[in-house]
Design an enzyme around this catalytic site. Structure first.
Site, short mmCIF file in Angstrom:
data_model
loop_
_atom_site.label_atom_id
_atom_site.label_comp_id
_atom_site.label_asym_id
_atom_site.label_seq_id
_atom_site.Cartn_x
_atom_site.Cartn_y
_atom_site.Cartn_z
N TYR A 1 6.81 -1.94 -5.82
CA TYR A 1 5.51 -1.89 -6.48
C TYR A 1 4.49 -2.06 -5.37
O TYR A 1 4.60 -2.98 -4.55
CB TYR A 1 5.34 -3.01 -7.50
N CYS B 1 3.08 -5.63 -5.11
CA CYS B 1 3.97 -6.79 -5.25
C CYS B 1 3.98 -7.57 -3.94
O CYS B 1 4.18 -7.00 -2.87
CB CYS B 1 5.38 -6.30 -5.60
N PHE C 1 6.13 -9.50 -2.51
CA PHE C 1 7.38 -9.40 -1.77
C PHE C 1 7.57 -8.02 -1.15
O PHE C 1 8.12 -7.89 -0.06
CB PHE C 1 8.55 -9.75 -2.69
N CYS C 2 7.10 -7.00 -1.86
CA CYS C 2 7.16 -5.64 -1.30
C CYS C 2 6.19 -5.50 -0.13
O CYS C 2 6.51 -4.87 0.88
CB CYS C 2 6.82 -4.61 -2.39
#
Length: 395
Positions: free
Chosen positions: A128, A131, A133-134
């Site tokens: 995403y 996001c 973490f992304c």
């Protein structure tokens, strides 16, 4: 004597007839009363049923709506709260693809090609766009100048992840020279640790990912689900014992990013309804979605995460003034940086990249702007952003 006898017989016959008539009349009377009583009882029941039908219908509808609402709420939680990766559990550490398994081509794949990349790795990131973490994984890839493909995943329906048992992002797929050499890596910290171990050693990436075994547990509560954690996910596998003080410090703050900093993000960007809509408008704008998908993501997502953020605030013991907690985290980080340009000294280390990656996911939102204004993190953030965008970590 005969006359008297006949008279007695006649009298007995008359009495008997009167008795029978009275009995029949009594039975008819009772029967009629019973019928009248039954009719009255039935009419009363009918009146009661008419009033109760509406009540029963409303009760049934309300119960069904409640059950449906709870089911919808749980489904919505599972879909839109994926941005809080650790709170929802993780997938398998490494899944080797079976022969012939192909990736869903539901969206256009973006190709990021770097001339600085000499590794020969063929990587595809399922993500995403905003996001945390992304963003953390992308910061690492960009800083080291690695080439990779991006597949933007629909956060509501996740059609792009049909190939995977693991349904969260980020997912990084390494495609080897042969079809059976493909490997799937899950969890942002495992992805980064695996790639860093690969860059610092001559080990095979497929072997490296086996150093991060998964541990499965069952979460408690009415929304219980399987939770998967990874051993060693913040460790760099150099193939030799011993760690320097710098490596220990780096590891400490990478853990802090996952356990502290990232938990401050959702409650701050979804703090109010307006901020929640702003955040999901940003998500819809950054990702490549249809008009219908943008509408669903913007308003359904905003509604869901507005309430989810309240739950997360309680779960992680954040104060009612969640901004103060975000400012405190930023100040703690800057104390660790000290007078250096980066925590890593003259160049960013993995902790610098992790903090930058998480914060870049909210750049431009009210929470980010307030944090930059109220703390001294701004100059460090811009230095790290420049280092990432110019691929200063490329070898």
């Amino acid at each position: 004597m005969a006359a008297s006898s006949c008279q007695n017989v006649f009298l007995r016959s008359l009495v008997r007839r009167n008795y029978i008539l009275k009995k029949n009349h009594h039975n008819i009377f009772l029967g009629n009363n019973r019928q009248l009583s039954f009719n009255r009882f039935s009419n009363d029941n009918l009146n009661i049923n008419k009033s109760n039908v509406i009540r029963a219908s409303l009760l049934t509808f309300g119960t069904a709506a409640t059950i449906g609402g709870v089911s919808w709420g749980r489904s919505l939680w599972n879909r839109v709260s994926v941005v809080t990766e650790r709170g929802l559990g993780l997938g398998a550490s490494a899944s080797f693809f079976s022969s012939g398994l192909s990736v869903v081509q539901a969206r256009e794949i973006e190709h990021i090609t770097r001339q600085t990349d000499t590794t020969g790795l063929k990587l595809t990131l399922y993500q995403y766009q905003v996001c945390p973490f992304c963003c953390k994984v992308r910061a690492f890839l960009d800083y080291h100048g690695l080439s990779y493909n991006i597949v933007e995943v629909d956060p509501i329906f996740r059609k792009e992840l049909k190939f995977s048992v693991y349904r969260k992002v980020p997912i990084l797929v390494y495609e080897g020279a042969k079809e059976d050499e493909q490997v799937q890596m899950n969890d942002s910290s495992v992805i980064i640790s695996s790639l860093k171990s690969f860059l610092l050693t001559d080990q095979d990436l497929r072997q490296i990912v086996t150093y991060y075994p998964k541990i499965e547990t069952e979460s408690k509560g009415w929304m219980s689900r399987k939770v998967v954690e990874y051993s060693n996910r913040h460790e760099i596998m150099l193939g030799k014992p011993g760690k320097t003080n710098e490596m220990k410090l780096e590891r400490k703050w990478r853990i802090w990013v996952d356990d502290v900093l990232v938990h401050n993000i959702p409650p701050n960007i979804y703090r109010t309804w307006n901020e929640s809509v702003q955040a999901f408008s940003y998500i819809a704008e950054k990702a490549h979605f249809t008009s219908y998908e943008k509408f669903v993501i913007q308003y359904i997502g905003a509604l869901g995460m507005y309430f989810v953020s309240k739950k997360l605030k309680k779960k992680y013991n954040l104060p009612d003034d969640v901004r103060s907690s975000l400012y405190g985290a930023a100040n703690d980080w800057m104390k660790s940086v000290g007078k250096n340009s980066f925590q890593g000294g003259t160049e960013p280390n993995m902790a610098d990249l992790a903090v930058y990656g998480v914060l870049s996911s909210i750049e431009g939102l009210d929470a980010f702007n307030d944090m930059v204004r109220e703390t001294k993190i701004g100059p460090w953030y811009e230095r790290t952003k420049n280092a990432v965008n110019t691929h200063q970590g490329a070898k």
